[in-house]
Design an enzyme around this catalytic site. Structure first.
Site, PDB file in Angstrom:
ATOM      1  N   ASP A   7       0.833  -1.196   0.000  1.00  0.00           N
ATOM      2  CA  ASP A   7       0.000   0.000   0.000  1.00  0.00           C
ATOM      3  C   ASP A   7       0.870   1.250   0.000  1.00  0.00           C
ATOM      4  O   ASP A   7       0.577   2.234   0.664  1.00  0.00           O
ATOM      5  CB  ASP A   7      -0.907   0.043   1.234  1.00  0.00           C
ATOM      6  CG  ASP A   7      -2.337  -0.282   0.889  1.00  0.00           C
ATOM      7  OD1 ASP A   7      -3.116  -0.368   1.820  1.00  0.00           O
ATOM      8  OD2 ASP A   7      -2.664  -0.447  -0.283  1.00  0.00           O
ATOM      9  N   ILE A 154      -5.936   2.182  -1.787  1.00  0.00           N
ATOM     10  CA  ILE A 154      -6.251   0.773  -1.599  1.00  0.00           C
ATOM     11  C   ILE A 154      -5.229  -0.030  -2.402  1.00  0.00           C
ATOM     12  O   ILE A 154      -4.588   0.495  -3.315  1.00  0.00           O
ATOM     13  CB  ILE A 154      -7.698   0.416  -2.030  1.00  0.00           C
ATOM     14  CG1 ILE A 154      -7.971   0.834  -3.482  1.00  0.00           C
ATOM     15  CG2 ILE A 154      -8.718   1.020  -1.080  1.00  0.00           C
ATOM     16  CD1 ILE A 154      -9.383   0.480  -3.957  1.00  0.00           C
ATOM     17  N   ASP A 155      -5.069  -1.301  -2.057  1.00  0.00           N
ATOM     18  CA  ASP A 155      -4.068  -2.148  -2.701  1.00  0.00           C
ATOM     19  C   ASP A 155      -4.302  -2.279  -4.205  1.00  0.00           C
ATOM     20  O   ASP A 155      -5.422  -2.137  -4.698  1.00  0.00           O
ATOM     21  CB  ASP A 155      -4.111  -3.564  -2.112  1.00  0.00           C
ATOM     22  CG  ASP A 155      -3.590  -3.624  -0.692  1.00  0.00           C
ATOM     23  OD1 ASP A 155      -2.901  -2.688  -0.284  1.00  0.00           O
ATOM     24  OD2 ASP A 155      -3.880  -4.621  -0.015  1.00  0.00           O
ATOM     25  N   LYS A 156      -3.241  -2.613  -4.897  1.00  0.00           N
ATOM     26  CA  LYS A 156      -3.306  -2.843  -6.339  1.00  0.00           C
ATOM     27  C   LYS A 156      -4.413  -3.833  -6.690  1.00  0.00           C
ATOM     28  O   LYS A 156      -5.210  -3.586  -7.601  1.00  0.00           O
ATOM     29  CB  LYS A 156      -1.956  -3.375  -6.838  1.00  0.00           C
ATOM     30  CG  LYS A 156      -1.979  -3.864  -8.282  1.00  0.00           C
ATOM     31  CD  LYS A 156      -0.685  -4.551  -8.664  1.00  0.00           C
ATOM     32  CE  LYS A 156      -0.782  -5.137 -10.064  1.00  0.00           C
ATOM     33  NZ  LYS A 156       0.419  -5.908 -10.452  1.00  0.00           N
TER      34      LYS A 156
END
Length: 341
Positions: A7, A154-156
């Site tokens: 993140d 937000i995460d990939k």
């Protein structure tokens, strides 16, 4: 793991500078904006004025006006947006799913697989590259250069909603809400197993794992890690997996993924936290084949930022936004709903 960069190695709560200044006992009466101009030389007067207007500058835990005179022993806290300072961002014409936009902000529904901010091994194709292109011709841009205000991430491989500030004031106002944890964030997760309690709260410090520095781990309350709270509710169970609603009270790196792993229910197909293996169910060849096919339907951790709620910077009204589950998530749910042991 490099492409996800934990993140960006930044908690939502850490995207902001936070200063705490205690006035000396001999402090002469002086306007707070002038006082802070001396104490924070790298912050412009305009930025301070916006922070005061958005109640991001407080004295003794109370918001003040620009005309407030600082007194001896006053405790002054300052919360300012601190976006990452990376290399030059190149605008790219990448399609965006915008679900709401006005003069102050916009809401985007990020697809899984898109990195939010350029970083090592991902200098192009990111959400910020796309936003920079989209914003460059808007009236709010400066000198022809659009600079999107990244308020959170937000995460990939997590899909879902993100709010983007289009003005400095909106950035500061929204930053304060994230810092105060007053933003409402709801995620949907497909997790392994069925939690014993239909609703619950997971409390545990989150910090880098001592065994693997690339992932986050949960620790008991203490000096290591940072306080983190996740509220969950089981929405639907499918014998060996469950659809769970998670509401964040804090915004730590990989919070939901680490917390759900901690209670024995890692996210489905989350390779980083052990969800890409069979955690519940039989080890028969037929079940293994079923799970492998389900993994192919959603080749990422099954996590979606479903809704987002916050107070609008100008309208001052609470706004709530919702998003549909993406096709890969729905496909996995449909497959599990048909499973029969």
């Amino acid at each position: 793991m490099a492409e996800e960069f934990l993140d960006s190695n930044i908690d939502t709560d850490e995207l902001y500078e936070h200063h705490r200044i205690v006035a000396d006992k001999g402090q002469a009466l002086i306007r707070i904006d002038k006082f802070l101009m001396d104490r924070l030389p790298n912050v412009s007067r305009n930025k301070l004025q916006e922070a005061i207007s958005s109640e991001s500058i407080q004295v003794n835990n109370k918001p003040v006006k620009s005309s407030y005179k600082v007194k001896p022993f006053d405790i002054i806290t300052v919360t300012l947006p601190d976006p990452p300072r990376d290399t030059e961002i190149v605008p790219e014409n990448i399609p965006l799913t915008i679900i709401y936009e006005d003069e102050e902000l916009l809401l985007v529904n990020k697809p899984a697989g898109m990195v939010v901010h350029p970083a090592y091994s991902n200098w192009s194709g990111t959400l910020v590259n796309a936003l920079t292109y989209y914003l460059q011709n808007l009236p709010t841009s400066r000198n022809g250069e659009g600079r999107p205000g990244l308020v959170h991430r937000i995460d990939k491989d997590t899909s879902g909603l993100l709010v983007i500030a289009k003005t400095d004031y909106a950035m500061t106002y929204l930053a304060r809400q994230f810092f105060d944890h007053s933003i409402e964030r709801t995620y949907y997760a497909l997790v392994w197993g069925v939690p014993k309690k239909e609703t619950g709260t997971i409390v545990g410090h989150i910090g880098r794992s001592a065994k693997d520095r690339k992932i986050m781990a949960v620790y008991p309350e203490g000096d290591y890690g940072k306080h983190a709270v996740t509220h969950y509710k089981v929405l639907q169970s499918f014998q060996y997996v469950s659809l769970v609603q998670c509401n964040l009270e804090t915004g730590r790196t990989h919070q939901i993924r680490a917390h759900m792993k901690h209670i024995g229910h890692p996210l489905f197909n989350d390779a980083t936290y052990g969800g890409d293996q069979i955690v519940y169910g039989s080890r028969t060849s037929s079940f293994k084949a079923f799970v492998e096919n389900a993994f192919k339907l959603i080749p990422r951790q099954a996590l979606h930022a479903k809704s987002l709620g916050f107070k609008h910077p100008v309208k001052k009204e609470f706004m709530q936004f919702n998003s549909d589950l993406p096709e890969d998530f729905i496909a996995a749910l449909d497959k599990w709903s048909l499973y029969k042991s």
